[in-house]
Design a protein around this motif. Structure first.
Motif, PDB file in Angstrom:
ATOM      1  N   ALA A  72       0.828  -1.210   0.000  1.00 59.02           N
ATOM      2  CA  ALA A  72       0.000   0.000   0.000  1.00 59.02           C
ATOM      3  C   ALA A  72       0.864   1.262   0.000  1.00 59.02           C
ATOM      4  O   ALA A  72       0.597   2.216  -0.747  1.00 59.02           O
ATOM      5  N   MET A  73       1.898   1.281   0.819  1.00 61.78           N
ATOM      6  CA  MET A  73       2.784   2.451   0.865  1.00 61.78           C
ATOM      7  C   MET A  73       3.507   2.645  -0.459  1.00 61.78           C
ATOM      8  O   MET A  73       3.610   3.768  -0.967  1.00 61.78           O
ATOM      9  N   LEU A  74       4.011   1.564  -1.033  1.00 61.78           N
ATOM     10  CA  LEU A  74       4.726   1.669  -2.302  1.00 61.78           C
ATOM     11  C   LEU A  74       3.785   2.066  -3.440  1.00 61.78           C
ATOM     12  O   LEU A  74       4.190   2.776  -4.364  1.00 61.78           O
ATOM     13  N   THR A  75       2.549   1.633  -3.374  1.00 62.17           N
ATOM     14  CA  THR A  75       1.564   2.038  -4.377  1.00 62.17           C
ATOM     15  C   THR A  75       1.361   3.543  -4.330  1.00 62.17           C
ATOM     16  O   THR A  75       1.369   4.216  -5.364  1.00 62.17           O
ATOM     17  N   ARG A  76       1.192   4.093  -3.135  1.00 55.28           N
ATOM     18  CA  ARG A  76       1.010   5.547  -2.998  1.00 55.28           C
ATOM     19  C   ARG A  76       2.249   6.309  -3.442  1.00 55.28           C
ATOM     20  O   ARG A  76       2.154   7.339  -4.104  1.00 55.28           O
ATOM     21  N   LEU A  77       3.422   5.811  -3.067  1.00 55.66           N
ATOM     22  CA  LEU A  77       4.658   6.480  -3.499  1.00 55.66           C
ATOM     23  C   LEU A  77       4.787   6.459  -5.017  1.00 55.66           C
ATOM     24  O   LEU A  77       5.191   7.461  -5.626  1.00 55.66           O
ATOM     25  N   GLY A  78       4.438   5.352  -5.641  1.00 54.63           N
ATOM     26  CA  GLY A  78       4.528   5.254  -7.093  1.00 54.63           C
ATOM     27  C   GLY A  78       3.516   6.137  -7.803  1.00 54.63           C
ATOM     28  O   GLY A  78       3.799   6.690  -8.861  1.00 54.63           O
ATOM     29  N   GLN A  79       2.347   6.324  -7.212  1.00 54.64           N
ATOM     30  CA  GLN A  79       1.324   7.147  -7.837  1.00 54.64           C
ATOM     31  C   GLN A  79       1.692   8.616  -7.852  1.00 54.64           C
ATOM     32  O   GLN A  79       1.440   9.328  -8.799  1.00 54.64           O
ATOM     33  N   ARG A  80       2.285   9.080  -6.779  1.00 57.29           N
ATOM     34  CA  ARG A  80       2.600  10.507  -6.740  1.00 57.29           C
ATOM     35  C   ARG A  80       4.042  10.801  -7.104  1.00 57.29           C
ATOM     36  O   ARG A  80       4.452  11.941  -7.157  1.00 57.29           O
ATOM     37  N   GLY A  81       4.818   9.790  -7.360  1.00 55.31           N
ATOM     38  CA  GLY A  81       6.183  10.017  -7.798  1.00 55.31           C
ATOM     39  C   GLY A  81       7.067  10.597  -6.719  1.00 55.31           C
ATOM     40  O   GLY A  81       8.140  11.109  -6.995  1.00 55.31           O
ATOM     41  N   TYR A  82       6.618  10.508  -5.489  1.00 50.42           N
ATOM     42  CA  TYR A  82       7.388  11.007  -4.352  1.00 50.42           C
ATOM     43  C   TYR A  82       7.807  12.462  -4.537  1.00 50.42           C
ATOM     44  O   TYR A  82       8.946  12.843  -4.426  1.00 50.42           O
ATOM     45  N   THR A  83       6.835  13.272  -4.904  1.00 50.21           N
ATOM     46  CA  THR A  83       7.104  14.693  -5.048  1.00 50.21           C
ATOM     47  C   THR A  83       6.278  15.461  -4.034  1.00 50.21           C
ATOM     48  O   THR A  83       5.235  15.000  -3.579  1.00 50.21           O
ATOM     49  N   VAL A  84       6.746  16.619  -3.698  1.00 47.16           N
ATOM     50  CA  VAL A  84       6.038  17.495  -2.775  1.00 47.16           C
ATOM     51  C   VAL A  84       5.468  18.643  -3.591  1.00 47.16           C
ATOM     52  O   VAL A  84       6.186  19.287  -4.353  1.00 47.16           O
ATOM     53  N   ASN A  85       4.189  18.879  -3.451  1.00 46.50           N
ATOM     54  CA  ASN A  85       3.532  19.969  -4.165  1.00 46.50           C
ATOM     55  C   ASN A  85       2.986  20.958  -3.156  1.00 46.50           C
ATOM     56  O   ASN A  85       2.510  20.579  -2.099  1.00 46.50           O
ATOM     57  N   GLU A  86       3.061  22.219  -3.507  1.00 46.02           N
ATOM     58  CA  GLU A  86       2.474  23.233  -2.653  1.00 46.02           C
ATOM     59  C   GLU A  86       1.812  24.279  -3.515  1.00 46.02           C
ATOM     60  O   GLU A  86       2.156  24.446  -4.683  1.00 46.02           O
ATOM     61  N   GLN A  87       0.855  24.980  -2.945  1.00 43.13           N
ATOM     62  CA  GLN A  87       0.161  26.020  -3.681  1.00 43.13           C
ATOM     63  C   GLN A  87       1.056  27.238  -3.831  1.00 43.13           C
ATOM     64  O   GLN A  87       1.854  27.566  -2.949  1.00 43.13           O
ATOM     65  N   MET A  88       0.890  27.913  -4.959  1.00 47.15           N
ATOM     66  CA  MET A  88       1.621  29.144  -5.188  1.00 47.15           C
ATOM     67  C   MET A  88       0.983  30.255  -4.352  1.00 47.15           C
ATOM     68  O   MET A  88      -0.231  30.385  -4.290  1.00 47.15           O
TER      69      MET A  88
END
Length: 112
Positions: A72-88
């Motif tokens: 489950a953890m690896l699935t989530r990491l793979g889906q988001r590409g392990y990136t951090v997004n923030e609003q401008m």
């Protein structure tokens, strides 16, 4: 877990570590997906070991709970590409301020 599944179990953290060292999201995602595949393969190996009598059904069930969490953890990491997004956010200075001088000591609102 028994020694039989040990090399595949090693592949999971090794692929996570290698993916974290990649510069692009696609490369990271690929290694997380490889690690996820290794975790799923471990589950299949456990079933084989149970069928061969090397692992009890109880051991298999307990180990599957952990593997399910890892997958489950690896699935989530793979889906988001392990990136951090923030609003401008607009950080314009003075846009909400009425005082435009650069000397706060001469501001009437700061005097007692």
């Amino acid at each position: 877990m028994r020694r039989t599944s040990f090399p595949r179990i090693q592949a999971i953290p090794l692929n996570i570590a290698e993916g974290n060292g990649k510069a692009t999201d696609g490369d990271r995602r690929r290694y997380f997906e490889i690690a996820r595949g290794s975790a799923l393969e471990c589950g299949a190996m456990q079933d084989v070991m149970e069928a061969c009598g090397v692992m009890s059904a109880e051991e298999n069930t307990k180990a599957k709970v952990l593997l399910d969490r890892i997958v489950a953890m690896l699935t989530r990491l793979g889906q988001r590409g392990y990136t951090v997004n923030e609003q401008m956010v607009d950080y314009q200075t003075g846009s909400n301020e009425t005082d435009t001088d650069s000397d706060p000591d001469n501001d009437e609102n700061t005097k007692p």
